[in-house]
Scaffold this active site. Structure first.
Site, mmCIF file in Angstrom:
data_model
loop_
_atom_site.group_PDB
_atom_site.id
_atom_site.type_symbol
_atom_site.label_atom_id
_atom_site.label_comp_id
_atom_site.label_asym_id
_atom_site.label_seq_id
_atom_site.Cartn_x
_atom_site.Cartn_y
_atom_site.Cartn_z
ATOM 1 N N GLY A 177 0.837 -1.197 0.000
ATOM 2 C CA GLY A 177 0.000 0.000 0.000
ATOM 3 C C GLY A 177 0.874 1.250 0.000
ATOM 4 C CB SER A 199 4.385 6.297 1.901
ATOM 5 O OG SER A 199 4.960 6.848 3.047
ATOM 6 N N GLY A 200 1.991 5.802 4.295
ATOM 7 C CA GLY A 200 0.947 6.463 5.074
ATOM 8 C C GLY A 200 -0.389 5.736 5.069
ATOM 9 C CB SER A 248 5.718 -4.412 -2.517
ATOM 10 O OG SER A 248 4.738 -4.481 -1.521
ATOM 11 N N GLY A 254 -0.973 2.833 6.428
ATOM 12 C CA GLY A 254 -1.172 2.162 7.725
ATOM 13 C C GLY A 254 -0.467 0.816 7.838
ATOM 14 C CE LYS A 255 3.585 0.042 3.219
ATOM 15 N NZ LYS A 255 3.176 1.451 3.018
HETATM 16 S S1 ADX Z 1 9.359 0.026 -2.030
HETATM 17 O O1 ADX Z 1 8.635 0.772 -3.078
HETATM 18 O O2 ADX Z 1 10.755 -0.277 -2.430
HETATM 19 O O3 ADX Z 1 8.616 -1.185 -1.608
HETATM 20 P P1 ADX Z 1 9.753 0.672 0.774
HETATM 21 O O4 ADX Z 1 8.523 0.135 1.426
HETATM 22 O O5 ADX Z 1 11.015 -0.145 0.873
HETATM 23 O O6 ADX Z 1 9.421 1.034 -0.779
HETATM 24 O O7 ADX Z 1 10.093 2.109 1.391
HETATM 25 C C1 ADX Z 1 9.060 3.065 1.480
HETATM 26 C C2 ADX Z 1 9.368 4.081 2.573
HETATM 27 O O8 ADX Z 1 10.513 4.832 2.230
HETATM 28 C C3 ADX Z 1 8.223 5.075 2.675
HETATM 29 O O9 ADX Z 1 7.312 4.704 3.703
HETATM 30 C C4 ADX Z 1 8.908 6.377 2.997
HETATM 31 O O10 ADX Z 1 9.031 6.515 4.404
HETATM 32 C C5 ADX Z 1 10.304 6.227 2.454
HETATM 33 N N1 ADX Z 1 10.550 6.893 1.151
HETATM 34 C C6 ADX Z 1 11.566 7.756 0.917
HETATM 35 N N2 ADX Z 1 11.584 8.123 -0.376
HETATM 36 C C7 ADX Z 1 10.556 7.494 -0.996
HETATM 37 C C8 ADX Z 1 10.061 7.481 -2.347
HETATM 38 N N3 ADX Z 1 10.639 8.179 -3.307
HETATM 39 N N4 ADX Z 1 8.976 6.712 -2.633
HETATM 40 C C9 ADX Z 1 8.401 6.000 -1.645
HETATM 41 N N5 ADX Z 1 8.798 5.972 -0.355
HETATM 42 C C10 ADX Z 1 9.890 6.714 -0.014
#
Ligand code: ADX
Length: 198
Positions: A30, A32-33, A104, A35-36
């Site tokens: 889901g 960012s933000g 993800s 609620g995971k």
């Molecule tokens: S994922 O897309 O590779 O699965 P992941 O879950 O590891 O992302 O990391 C996401 C977290 O990194 C977010 O909750 C946020 O706090 C931080 N973050 C920093 N930069 C980004 C970005 N460009 N996109 C998304 N999340 C970011």
């Protein structure tokens, strides 16, 4: 050389028997933000109190350690999840239940995780909240920075998020309280964690 120790390799099932649980991967996806992490931590606590043995894996932690060399490009996100999925496989093979909190963002990335971990162990939970709500919550202040162009390739702003096509469970955190979502999560997950002989 005496290789007889190989014959006595302890199986995953023996480890699951010892821990009295079935080693599953709970995979939360889901924005960012959405609620995971909140739900992941609450689920871990609830399962621990019920006697299960769990490892929680979270984007913000993993990206400051194991995956600190990675960015948020599509290639890096794929490598991020590939490594995390391999870590999950190691934990599951030791009989340990895992809870994952990673954006993800694409079906291909989640499919890769599923195939590394094994479809029989993988439980996909979509933590669903509209982008506008996540942006309004802006728990870490990242959405504002992304809108200002200070953070590039931010999921939902200038990097894609594909809704899961067929998740095992959907929790709508913009309509439910954390307690309501947690109750649904717990009642869905617990029956799948009961130990069974293979
Ligand atoms: S994922 O897309 O590779 O699965 P992941 O879950 O590891 O992302 O990391 C996401 C977290 O990194 C977010 O909750 C946020 O706090 C931080 N973050 C920093 N930069 C980004 C970005 N460009 N996109 C998304 N999340 C970011």
């Amino acid at each position: 050389m005496d290789n007889s120790y190989l014959a006595s390799k302890i199986s995953t099932n023996q480890k699951e028997l010892r821990l009295q649980q079935s080693a599953k991967t709970v995979w939360m996806t889901g924005f960012s933000g959405a609620g995971k992490t909140t739900l992941g931590l609450a689920l871990e606590k609830e399962l621990f109190q019920r006697g299960f043995f769990i490892q929680l894996l979270d984007g913000d932690d993993v990206r400051t350690g194991l995956n600190k060399d990675l960015t948020f490009s599509e290639e890096s996100r794929t490598e991020n999840i590939r490594r995390i999925a391999e870590v999950n496989a190691l934990f599951n093979n030791s009989g340990i239940i895992t809870i994952n909190c990673f954006i993800s963002p694409t079906n291909a990335i989640r499919q890769m995780a599923r195939s590394i971990i094994g479809a029989d162990r993988f439980i996909e939970v979509f933590i669903k909240a509209p982008l506008a709500i996540c942006e309004k919550r802006d728990v870490k202040g990242f959405y504002l920075k992304a809108r200002q162009g200070l953070i590039k390739e931010f999921t939902g702003i200038d990097s894609p998020f594909e809704e899961p096509a067929n998740p095992d469970l959907i929790l709508e955190t913009s309509f439910e309280t954390i307690d309501q979502s947690l109750k649904q999560l717990v009642s869905y997950i617990i029956p799948k964690l009961q130990y069974h002989q293979v």
